[in-house]
Write a protein that holds these residues in place. Structure first.
Motif, short mmCIF file in Angstrom:
data_model
loop_
_atom_site.label_atom_id
_atom_site.label_comp_id
_atom_site.label_asym_id
_atom_site.label_seq_id
_atom_site.Cartn_x
_atom_site.Cartn_y
_atom_site.Cartn_z
N GLY A 102 -5.22 -1.83 -2.44
CA GLY A 102 -4.53 -2.57 -1.40
C GLY A 102 -3.09 -2.90 -1.72
O GLY A 102 -2.71 -3.04 -2.89
N TRP A 103 -2.29 -3.00 -0.66
CA TRP A 103 -0.91 -3.46 -0.72
C TRP A 103 -0.75 -4.57 0.31
O TRP A 103 -1.32 -4.49 1.41
N ALA A 104 -0.02 -5.60 -0.03
CA ALA A 104 0.25 -6.70 0.90
C ALA A 104 1.69 -6.60 1.38
O ALA A 104 2.62 -6.61 0.56
N THR B 99 0.12 -8.58 5.94
CA THR B 99 -0.80 -7.55 6.42
C THR B 99 -1.21 -6.67 5.25
O THR B 99 -0.39 -6.32 4.41
N ALA B 100 -2.48 -6.30 5.25
CA ALA B 100 -3.01 -5.50 4.14
C ALA B 100 -3.11 -4.04 4.53
O ALA B 100 -3.52 -3.71 5.65
N ASN B 101 -2.71 -3.18 3.63
CA ASN B 101 -2.92 -1.74 3.76
C ASN B 101 -3.93 -1.32 2.71
O ASN B 101 -3.78 -1.64 1.53
N TRP B 102 -4.96 -0.59 3.14
CA TRP B 102 -6.05 -0.23 2.25
C TRP B 102 -6.22 1.28 2.20
O TRP B 102 -5.99 1.98 3.19
N ASP C 4 -7.64 -7.40 7.26
CA ASP C 4 -6.29 -6.88 7.40
C ASP C 4 -5.24 -7.97 7.48
O ASP C 4 -4.07 -7.69 7.73
N HIS C 5 -5.65 -9.23 7.29
CA HIS C 5 -4.69 -10.32 7.31
C HIS C 5 -5.23 -11.47 6.46
O HIS C 5 -6.37 -11.45 6.03
N LEU D 45 -4.68 -12.38 3.41
CA LEU D 45 -5.16 -11.97 2.10
C LEU D 45 -5.20 -13.16 1.14
O LEU D 45 -4.23 -13.90 1.06
#
Length: 696
Positions: free
Chosen positions: A265-267, A271-274, A330-331, A333
């Motif tokens: 994951g990246w924040a 918002t999270a990207n997986w 997705d939010h 985090l």
């Protein structure tokens, strides 16, 4: 009809030959002399006899083959029956989704007589089925242990595994983890004992995500027990963004574990990207064939296969799941996204009930070559988890102070269970920046029955990667062990000296002090010598080494015990070692299991250094005392400096830790008041990052 008669004659002939071979053993042996009786019939008789003997031998081989096939079929049928029984038991166990004990099902109200009869049948089936996470009548696993025996709550949980008795204390029945049920983090948190409540666990997790502490053990939702502790970006092979491996330290089933996936994951702006990548589970080799073992969960990074919408930089955190596409938030985090504890607590409540409830920030080393090439510490120490409510404060202070004389500047301990006195002393060392204590008590696996010694190999390898670039050398050693150089005063001087020019490297390669034929020395192995505690103290020990000016008795084992076994263990057998962390992939208890390419191990001869091991007889009793022994006073060269250092610590820590004060009657009120002060300080500082491991 003719074929039936022929088959009958064939069978009767075979039976006759079998009876003949059983009743006449001499006919089954080959003929070694050639019989010649004239011509014609005599030769035919001899040839006929040898032919009959060969037929009999062939029939014997045939019988052996038949018996082997029959035995194989029996084993296959038995294995199929066992598999069917286990499969039926696991399928039947899917119906109850609650973690309540099975006996509680009988207390549920029934609406009709048919319902009651059905429940009684279910109870009968349940009573026949083995209870707990294991089959064949094994006992269920209690959750864990309390922090200190003196602070144990009798109504709370659980129990500790007694070192002498070897049996676990029974915990509540609702702590049972059924392999047929999926254990989410939310359900696991509800089962936490009172000493390790959900609030304390989430509080420690919040500190971890803020970078102020380390994460506690977190469960992986699945059918079998699986836990994760830490994650490191292993980019030793390449420094390019998007390459390398995310190496997760965890515990999983030794054989046939659940298939795992890495959710990277990246924040970005909340918002999270997986992205999901398949994980490779590599069991750390020293698992002793127990059900669970320490493992590396490897998440390969390959940015060229990532979608165009994902960033090309290294991921910031990872979550381990048993499904490829779980429902990932997705939010909101729970990682550096909340500023207050209450906000984080509410956010994590939704996260913990998701199919993937664990989340680890990925520890990444600095890319600055100046920092990587100039580590902060020259020599650091890694110690296996402190367990069984370890409370021998004199031994702890002696261990730290004598290793400081040997050149050690940093110590890493893992707190499974420590007593009140050691808790107080470790806090004082933490304040001075010499010691770090990491939490280890949430590992829900029974020591010595399900896993080896509280997951010792997970802790050693976590310490390896945690200090990969901030320590030049790492010393893996126990509290009852001490490596004493013979020709130098410190271990750092020994490693840097040219006396290792004639040293022998593992595998028969002769090395120089640093390298030879392209090979670098990645670890130094030291031979083990037992100093049995049952042998009498050295009568020549100085009286000044046993008492301070305030009449506090000093119990310094390294100065009292000078008699050791004459016979030494060979290298790699009970030995301990000093390694270069950047040259190692996997470490064990007594030697390095895997080096990086181009690195080897050096066997340090006992004329240069020896590992002193102060312990009781290995197999109990006093039989070891009859072994040939020799007096070894090589540790006495540290005597005066060690005594002064221990005295100084007693004076510094005595105002906080009353156990270090003289044991006199007139100071009993002072001890009580100081204990209250120490408790107040501990309660007031539990919100700080440094002391958070003790509140686990």
């Amino acid at each position: 009809m003719l074929w039936k008669a022929a088959l009958t004659r064939r069978i009767s002939r075979m039976i006759f030959k079998c009876r003949l071979s059983l009743t006449s053993p001499a006919r089954t042996t080959p003929t070694t002399t050639r019989i010649s009786i004239g011509k014609g019939n005599g030769k035919r008789s001899a040839l006929g006899a040898s032919g009959a003997a060969s037929v009999v031998r062939a029939d014997n081989v045939y019988l052996l083959a038949v018996f082997f096939v029959f035995f194989l079929l029996v084993m296959i049928v038995a294995q199929v029956m066992v598999m069917r029984s286990e499969l039926s038991a696991s399928v039947a166990g899917k119906s109850p989704r609650s973690f309540r004990p099975r006996s509680a099902l009988s207390q549920l109200p029934s609406s009709s007589s048919s319902t009651s009869s059905l429940s009684s049948k279910r109870q009968t089936k349940e009573s026949k089925r083995p209870v707990g996470p294991f089959r064949f009548g094994r006992q269920p696993a209690p959750f864990g242990r309390v922090l200190a025996a003196d602070h144990a709550d009798p109504t709370a949980v659980v129990g500790d595994t007694n070192a002498s008795a070897g049996g676990p204390l029974r915990g509540p029945a609702n702590l049972i983890h059924e392999p047929s049920n999926t254990l989410t983090a939310g359900e696991w948190l509800k089962r936490l004992p009172q000493e390790q409540s959900r609030d304390a666990w989430v509080n420690q997790l919040w500190f971890c995500f803020q970078g102020r502490s380390v994460c506690p053990w977190q469960p992986v939702a699945g059918r079998e027990k699986c836990f994760v502790y830490s994650a490191y970006l292993d980019d030793s092979a390449s420094n390019n963004p998007g390459t390398g491996t995310v190496r997760v330290i965890g515990v999983a089933k030794t054989k046939k574990p659940d298939r795992l996936w890495c959710q990277l994951g990246w924040a970005t702006n909340g918002t999270a990207n997986w992205i999901a990548v398949p994980a490779q589970i590599k069991a750390i080799r020293e698992h002793w064939n127990l059900r669970y073992s320490a493992v590396f969960i490897l998440c390969p990074l390959s940015s060229k296969n990532w979608p165009a919408s994902h960033p090309r930089s290294h991921p910031e955190f990872v979550s381990i799941s048993t499904s490829e596409h779980p429902t990932m938030p997705d939010h909101d985090l729970p990682i550096r996204a909340t500023s207050t504890m209450s906000e984080f607590n509410a956010t994590h409540g939704h996260w913990a009930d998701s199919p993937t409830g664990n989340l680890l920030p990925i520890i990444r080393y600095s890319d600055d070559p100046e920092i990587r090439n100039n580590p902060k510490h020259q020599l650091s120490v890694c110690v296996k988890p402190l367990h069984y409510s370890f409370n021998r404060v004199d031994q702890l202070i002696e261990f730290i102070e004598i290793h400081r004389l040997l050149g050690v500047s940093h110590f890493t301990f893992y707190n499974h269970t420590v007593g009140e006195n050691c808790d107080c002393v470790l806090r004082r060392y933490i304040e001075q920046g010499l010691v770090e204590v990491l939490p280890w008590s949430q590992l829900d696996v029974i020591s010595q029955k399900e896993i080896r010694t509280e997951g010792i190999f997970a802790s050693l390898n976590d310490c390896l990667y945690r200090h990969m670039f901030d320590s030049q050398y790492l010393l893996m050693i126990d509290l009852d062990e001490l490596i004493v150089p013979r020709t130098k005063f410190t271990l750092t001087e020994l490693i840097a000296s040219t006396l290792l020019a004639n040293n022998t490297v593992a595998g028969g390669i002769h090395s120089s002090a640093n390298s030879h034929n392209g090979y670098q020395i990645g670890a130094y192995y030291f031979r083990n010598a037992f100093f049995y505690l049952s042998w009498p103290d050295d009568p020549g020990v100085h009286s000044a080494w046993s008492a301070t000016a305030s009449s506090r008795h000093l119990d310094l084992i390294s100065l009292r015990k000078t008699r050791r076994n004459f016979k030494l263990h060979p290298h790699r057998i009970r030995s301990k070692y000093i390694c270069r962390p950047r040259a190692v992939v996997e470490v064990g208890n007594h030697f390095v299991w895997e080096f990086r390419a181009g690195n080897v191990a050096a066997h340090v001869p006992d004329s240069l250094a020896l590992m002193h091991h102060y312990r009781t007889c290995e197999f109990g009793g006093d039989t070891c005392l009859a072994n040939p022994s020799i007096q070894d006073r090589s540790a006495w060269k540290y005597g005066d400096a060690l005594v002064n250092a221990v005295r100084r610590r007693f004076e510094q820590f005595g105002q906080y830790c009353p156990t270090l004060l003289p044991f006199t009657a007139n100071q009993q009120p002072l001890r009580t008041s100081m204990a209250t002060i120490a408790t107040t300080i501990a309660n007031a500082t539990t919100t700080t990052s440094t002391l958070s491991p003790f509140s686990s």
